[in-house]
Structure formats: C-alpha cells, structure tokens
Design a protein around this motif. Sequence first.
Motif, PDB file in Angstrom:
ATOM      1  N   HIS A   1      27.252  -7.751 -30.312  1.00 27.96           N
ATOM      2  CA  HIS A   1      28.509  -7.027 -30.116  1.00 27.96           C
ATOM      3  C   HIS A   1      29.567  -7.933 -29.491  1.00 27.96           C
ATOM      4  CE1 HIS A   1      26.999  -3.112 -31.292  1.00 27.96           C
ATOM      5  NE2 HIS A   1      25.922  -3.320 -30.563  1.00 27.96           N
TER       6      HIS A   1
ATOM      7  N   TYR B   1      37.317  -2.828 -41.031  1.00 32.09           N
ATOM      8  CA  TYR B   1      37.992  -3.528 -39.932  1.00 32.09           C
ATOM      9  C   TYR B   1      38.044  -5.033 -40.190  1.00 32.09           C
ATOM     10  CZ  TYR B   1      38.899  -5.252 -35.191  1.00 32.09           C
ATOM     11  OH  TYR B   1      39.425  -5.905 -34.104  1.00 32.09           O
TER      12      TYR B   1
ATOM     13  N   ILE C   1      33.106  -0.789 -39.928  1.00 33.83           N
ATOM     14  CA  ILE C   1      33.059  -2.202 -39.567  1.00 33.83           C
ATOM     15  C   ILE C   1      33.605  -3.061 -40.700  1.00 33.83           C
ATOM     16  CG2 ILE C   1      31.465  -4.120 -39.125  1.00 33.83           C
ATOM     17  CD1 ILE C   1      29.667  -1.919 -37.731  1.00 33.83           C
TER      18      ILE C   1
ATOM     19  N   MET D   1      23.567  -1.916 -34.066  1.00 32.71           N
ATOM     20  CA  MET D   1      24.845  -1.339 -34.465  1.00 32.71           C
ATOM     21  C   MET D   1      25.131   0.036 -33.847  1.00 32.71           C
ATOM     22  SD  MET D   1      25.030  -2.300 -38.523  1.00 32.71           S
ATOM     23  CE  MET D   1      26.378  -1.175 -38.842  1.00 32.71           C
TER      24      MET D   1
ATOM     25  N   TYR E   1      28.550  -9.943 -40.862  1.00 36.82           N
ATOM     26  CA  TYR E   1      28.333  -9.089 -39.687  1.00 36.82           C
ATOM     27  C   TYR E   1      26.876  -8.665 -39.686  1.00 36.82           C
ATOM     28  CZ  TYR E   1      28.693  -5.135 -36.420  1.00 36.82           C
ATOM     29  OH  TYR E   1      28.519  -4.279 -35.365  1.00 36.82           O
TER      30      TYR E   1
END
Length: 362
Positions: free
Chosen positions: A283, A147, A144, A301, A296
């Motif tokens: 999400h 990204y 994550i 998750m 985040y």
Amino acid sequence: MIIGIPKEIKNGETRVSVTPALVARCVSLGATVLVQKGAGMPAGFADAEYAASGAKIESKARTIWKNAELIVKVKEPLESEYGLLQNGQTLFTYLHLAAVPDLAKVLLKKNVLGIAYETIEARDGSLPLLKPMSQIAGRLSLQIGAYFLQSQNGGSGVLLGGVPGVKSGAVAIVGAGNSGAHACRIAAGMGARVTILDLDTRKLDMIDDLYRGAVTTLAANPANIEAAVANADLVVGAVLIPGAKAPVVVTRQMVRQMRPGSVLVDIAVDQGGCMETIRPTSHESPTYKRDGVVHYAVPNMPAMVGRTSTIALTQATEPFLVRFIEKGVKSAIEETQGLAKGVNTRDGKIVNTAVAKALGYA
C-alpha cells in the motif's frame, strides 16, 4: 478456550480478525478473548468497545501469543512474528503458504495446527472464507485500475467509461470466479468494453446470461488471452487454484504488446500471481512500471476498505469460531464438513494436498 487477537502488522493492513460483537459472542460461550491494544482502531473499532464486549485488552503482542491457545488473525504471520508462535498452538488466518515457504517451515517445526481461511470448503465446494475478500478485491480492482489509468498517475489517460463520440476503455479479466465476476460487474457498470476469460464454460454461460451479451466471454486459451491482453487498457488477473500457486497465464510477451500506460492488477498475487511480470507491492508503494505498463500487486488489497472488509470477513469466520469454542478445535475439524480442507499444517506435516504439492512436500 483462550483466543488471542494480535494487531495486524503487515504494511498497510487495516483489518482486524474479530469485531466487538464477535468478541461478545465468544465470551458468552465461555471463551476468554485477549485483544491487543489498538488492534481494531484502523477499522474503526475502539479498545473501549472490545472491553465492553468482555475482551481483555493487552498492550503487548507477545503476551497474547504466549497465552492464547488459538490465535485468530487476518494475514499470515510475518517473519518478525515467527518467534512468537508457540509449540502446538492453533493458528486460524489466511496463510497462502504456497507463496511463503519459510512460514510453512516454521509452522512445521513448531507443530502448529495451521488452519487457512482460503482452503476451507463449503458443502458445494465453494470457499466461504475466501469469498468475501475475493468479492471486495474484485470490485476494488476496477477502482484501482481506473485510478492508475489517469495520466497524472502514470497511466495512458483512458477513461474506462468513455464519453459520447469517444470509445470506452477496454478491460480484460482473466478468471470468472468470485473476484473476476465482481470485477466484471464493476467494469460493466462503469461502461467499459469488457472481455472475461475462463476455462469453465458454465461460468461464462452465467456471465453471458447476466449481461445479455454486453460482456464478451472467451475460453481462456493462450491465443484468446494474448489477443484480449494486447487490446486492453486494464487487465485484471483473477485466477485461483485453492491452496496452490497461481498458474502464470499472462506472459511477458503479452505484456509487451500492450500500449504504454496500460494497467495490470493481479488479484492472484497472494498465491504468487498469475502474470509473469508481477511481483508483490505494498500500500505504501503500490505500483511499478515494466515494459511501459503499470503493475499493481498489493497482496492485502481489501485493507483499503478495512471496516467493510473486517465486517465481511468476521461474518464468514464467526460460525467456525463458535464451533471451535463449543466442540474444541480438533473435534470441530473432525465433525465439520469442509473444515478439514482448511487444515494446512498438523503434527509437523503439510496435510493439504494442494499446498504440499505447491511447496514440494508431495
């Protein structure tokens, strides 16, 4: 015993609390298992598989909640499910009550026996039902983070592994428990410059031995955390106190020192988060920026990898479900070491000390 498996309704949730294989075992032990239609589909388990395993497929969640003695879920009931809870029912799931005081009030009012995955202890003091999801969340935190560090995703454009002639990205991991250790493993594997901090020197010793000095280990005092956060491209918060609200260890002042476009991933958000600037996301809308830093904080998750997470979770919960069926829930709690620690609510009271303290009941 009648066991109910309602479909998960939390935003983006793809896990299911039992697999068809686990249904088959429960049925073989004499239990009746009610599974809501479509409950397993997001994780790749079809209704036909559940039916073939002996489950009774029900179309409505209300029917399952009304008839089941034991409700088995993945995530805590949401507000729309509060009215479905039955008086005296047993609920077996991740509760994280320190972060949802309104749910705690409902469980107390309805005399629900609330058994929380996250506070059940093994003989060695470890948390066997939290462990698999912590491992997955730790590993995902690096995927994550990488990204959202990409320029097109609002990040600073840093490649964590770097390239020859350009230094790799810096990762700071606060907490060296299950989540933190697995985040460290992925970060080191990606070629990042990794710093991990913890109060427990034994955990730091293990990290140092495992990576032979390639990972920097530091005591988690405020000065070390501040320096590590300020220099990091990605910060992973992985602080856990079982049952209690997570302590805030990354302050807003620390966040303000980070380069714009850096990323924070707070795995501890289930328990309120360990970063001052964090708030739960979803999400559907996983990030926001504050002080120029990408945040985040999706509480579920592991739902990003629903099939892997479902299999890992149900392998951990299976021994406890078997005991519930064979001995009855109350006898299983009395006879199984560590299971009593999982009981958060009983007979209208908060009975887990850490949870009671976090909610102001102690």
